[in-house]
Design a protein around this motif. Structure first.
Motif, PDB file in Angstrom:
ATOM      1  N   UNK A 167      37.150  37.713  32.670  1.00  0.00           N
ATOM      2  CA  UNK A 167      37.319  39.164  32.808  1.00  0.00           C
ATOM      3  C   UNK A 167      36.050  39.883  32.363  1.00  0.00           C
ATOM      4  N   UNK A 168      35.451  39.427  31.271  1.00  0.00           N
ATOM      5  CA  UNK A 168      34.200  40.018  30.803  1.00  0.00           C
ATOM      6  C   UNK A 168      33.081  39.836  31.835  1.00  0.00           C
ATOM      7  N   UNK A 169      33.023  38.647  32.461  1.00  0.00           N
ATOM      8  CA  UNK A 169      32.006  38.402  33.492  1.00  0.00           C
ATOM      9  C   UNK A 169      32.224  39.322  34.684  1.00  0.00           C
ATOM     10  N   UNK A 170      33.481  39.516  35.072  1.00  0.00           N
ATOM     11  CA  UNK A 170      33.796  40.405  36.190  1.00  0.00           C
ATOM     12  C   UNK A 170      33.389  41.844  35.876  1.00  0.00           C
ATOM     13  N   UNK A 171      33.682  42.302  34.659  1.00  0.00           N
ATOM     14  CA  UNK A 171      33.318  43.662  34.264  1.00  0.00           C
ATOM     15  C   UNK A 171      31.804  43.828  34.197  1.00  0.00           C
ATOM     16  N   UNK A 172      31.107  42.804  33.682  1.00  0.00           N
ATOM     17  CA  UNK A 172      29.645  42.869  33.618  1.00  0.00           C
ATOM     18  C   UNK A 172      29.041  42.941  35.017  1.00  0.00           C
ATOM     19  N   UNK A 191      27.953  37.810  39.765  1.00  0.00           N
ATOM     20  CA  UNK A 191      28.797  37.766  38.562  1.00  0.00           C
ATOM     21  C   UNK A 191      30.227  38.173  38.873  1.00  0.00           C
ATOM     22  N   UNK A 192      30.385  39.181  39.735  1.00  0.00           N
ATOM     23  CA  UNK A 192      31.735  39.591  40.118  1.00  0.00           C
ATOM     24  C   UNK A 192      32.477  38.453  40.805  1.00  0.00           C
ATOM     25  N   UNK A 193      31.789  37.722  41.687  1.00  0.00           N
ATOM     26  CA  UNK A 193      32.424  36.604  42.381  1.00  0.00           C
ATOM     27  C   UNK A 193      32.812  35.501  41.408  1.00  0.00           C
ATOM     28  N   UNK A 194      31.904  35.167  40.471  1.00  0.00           N
ATOM     29  CA  UNK A 194      32.197  34.123  39.481  1.00  0.00           C
ATOM     30  C   UNK A 194      33.374  34.536  38.617  1.00  0.00           C
ATOM     31  N   UNK A 195      33.351  35.778  38.147  1.00  0.00           N
ATOM     32  CA  UNK A 195      34.441  36.243  37.295  1.00  0.00           C
ATOM     33  C   UNK A 195      35.779  36.254  38.004  1.00  0.00           C
ATOM     34  N   UNK A 196      35.787  36.711  39.268  1.00  0.00           N
ATOM     35  CA  UNK A 196      37.041  36.789  40.006  1.00  0.00           C
ATOM     36  C   UNK A 196      37.583  35.394  40.324  1.00  0.00           C
ATOM     37  N   UNK A 197      36.709  34.501  40.782  1.00  0.00           N
ATOM     38  CA  UNK A 197      37.153  33.140  41.106  1.00  0.00           C
ATOM     39  C   UNK A 197      37.642  32.425  39.856  1.00  0.00           C
ATOM     40  N   UNK A 198      36.887  32.558  38.772  1.00  0.00           N
ATOM     41  CA  UNK A 198      37.308  31.918  37.522  1.00  0.00           C
ATOM     42  C   UNK A 198      38.629  32.457  37.019  1.00  0.00           C
ATOM     43  N   UNK A 199      38.829  33.769  37.128  1.00  0.00           N
ATOM     44  CA  UNK A 199      40.084  34.376  36.677  1.00  0.00           C
ATOM     45  C   UNK A 199      41.254  33.871  37.514  1.00  0.00           C
ATOM     46  N   UNK A 200      41.076  33.786  38.832  1.00  0.00           N
ATOM     47  CA  UNK A 200      42.154  33.304  39.694  1.00  0.00           C
ATOM     48  C   UNK A 200      42.465  31.834  39.419  1.00  0.00           C
ATOM     49  N   UNK A 201      41.417  31.032  39.190  1.00  0.00           N
ATOM     50  CA  UNK A 201      41.654  29.620  38.875  1.00  0.00           C
ATOM     51  C   UNK A 201      42.369  29.461  37.542  1.00  0.00           C
ATOM     52  N   UNK A 202      42.051  30.305  36.575  1.00  0.00           N
ATOM     53  CA  UNK A 202      42.723  30.214  35.276  1.00  0.00           C
ATOM     54  C   UNK A 202      44.203  30.556  35.400  1.00  0.00           C
ATOM     55  N   UNK A 203      44.535  31.485  36.305  1.00  0.00           N
ATOM     56  CA  UNK A 203      45.940  31.809  36.528  1.00  0.00           C
ATOM     57  C   UNK A 203      46.671  30.635  37.161  1.00  0.00           C
ATOM     58  N   UNK A 204      46.042  29.980  38.133  1.00  0.00           N
ATOM     59  CA  UNK A 204      46.675  28.833  38.794  1.00  0.00           C
ATOM     60  C   UNK A 204      46.828  27.663  37.848  1.00  0.00           C
ATOM     61  N   UNK A 205      45.811  27.452  36.998  1.00  0.00           N
ATOM     62  CA  UNK A 205      45.893  26.348  36.041  1.00  0.00           C
ATOM     63  C   UNK A 205      47.022  26.561  35.063  1.00  0.00           C
ATOM     64  N   UNK A 206      47.168  27.796  34.606  1.00  0.00           N
ATOM     65  CA  UNK A 206      48.241  28.091  33.653  1.00  0.00           C
ATOM     66  C   UNK A 206      49.609  27.964  34.306  1.00  0.00           C
TER      67      UNK A 206
END
Length: 203
Positions: free
Chosen positions: A6-11, A167-182
């Motif tokens: 989320x921080x990466x996406x905001x940055x 950075x927005x792409x990395x943050x968004x993809x990482x956030x979506x993957x973290x939701x799927x992993x959880x």
């Protein structure tokens, strides 16, 4: 990890979107605003500029009764700036990238769309003639057009948008993957309370 993404996406949003927008609209100071279209008529305006005004960013505000402008890659307005009989800036304006137009008035449905015509980097002291005219786009409900000049504008780093969008792409993809992993993580059997040893439900 989710908080980090989320921080990466905001940055990335700050670097790629907010920073260029702020540099365009708020850096330097405004020289003035001139009405170049009203009641169906365009008119050129003459603005005296001095060397200390450089660089000058040329902006155009289009007031229209529309929620957004769909020009389909056609030109809505054209702009030229000339000094001493020499053209120093020529630009075409489409306004189709403006996602958040300003409200002209709480009592009116009109919206104000802003587009950048360009930058006059070197300014020779004297009068500059700015001419705005119609493009080849049709059915644009124009109410008014204003020329806005800003002086002493800051230079936007050309690397800002690519870095910000990455950075927005990395943050968004990482956030979506973290939701799927959880969501796919198996439930821990130890997290459930032990079954009762006596009474109803005991085994």
């Amino acid at each position: 990890m989710r908080f980090l993404f989320v921080l990466i996406l905001l940055a990335g949003t700050g670097i790629g979107v907010i920073y260029p927008w702020a540099m365009t609209n708020f850096s330097g100071h405004e020289i003035g605003t001139w009405r170049v279209y009203e009641q169906g008529r365009f008119r050129p305006v003459t603005v005296p500029l001095s060397g200390r005004d450089a660089p000058v960013r040329v902006l155009v505000d289009l007031t229209a009764r529309a929620e957004r402008i769909v020009s389909q890659q056609r030109t809505i307005l054209t702009l030229t700036a000339a000094a001493s009989g020499r053209t120093v800036l020529a630009s075409t304006l489409q306004f189709n990238h403006v996602d958040n137009p300003r409200q002209a008035s709480p009592q009116l449905p009109d919206k104000i769309f802003r587009d950048e015509a360009g930058v006059i980097a070197a300014v020779s002291p004297g009068p500059y003639v700015f001419t705005v005219g119609p493009g080849d786009a049709e059915d644009i409900p124009m109410r008014a057009v204003d020329l806005v000049l800003r002086s002493g504008i800051g230079e936007t780093d050309s690397r800002a948008r690519p870095v910000g969008f990455s950075l927005m792409a990395v943050g968004l993809i990482g956030f979506m993957l973290s939701l799927r992993t959880r969501a796919g993580r198996p439930e821990n059997p130890n997290s459930q309370p032990p079954p009762p040893r006596w009474g109803r439900g005991s085994k």
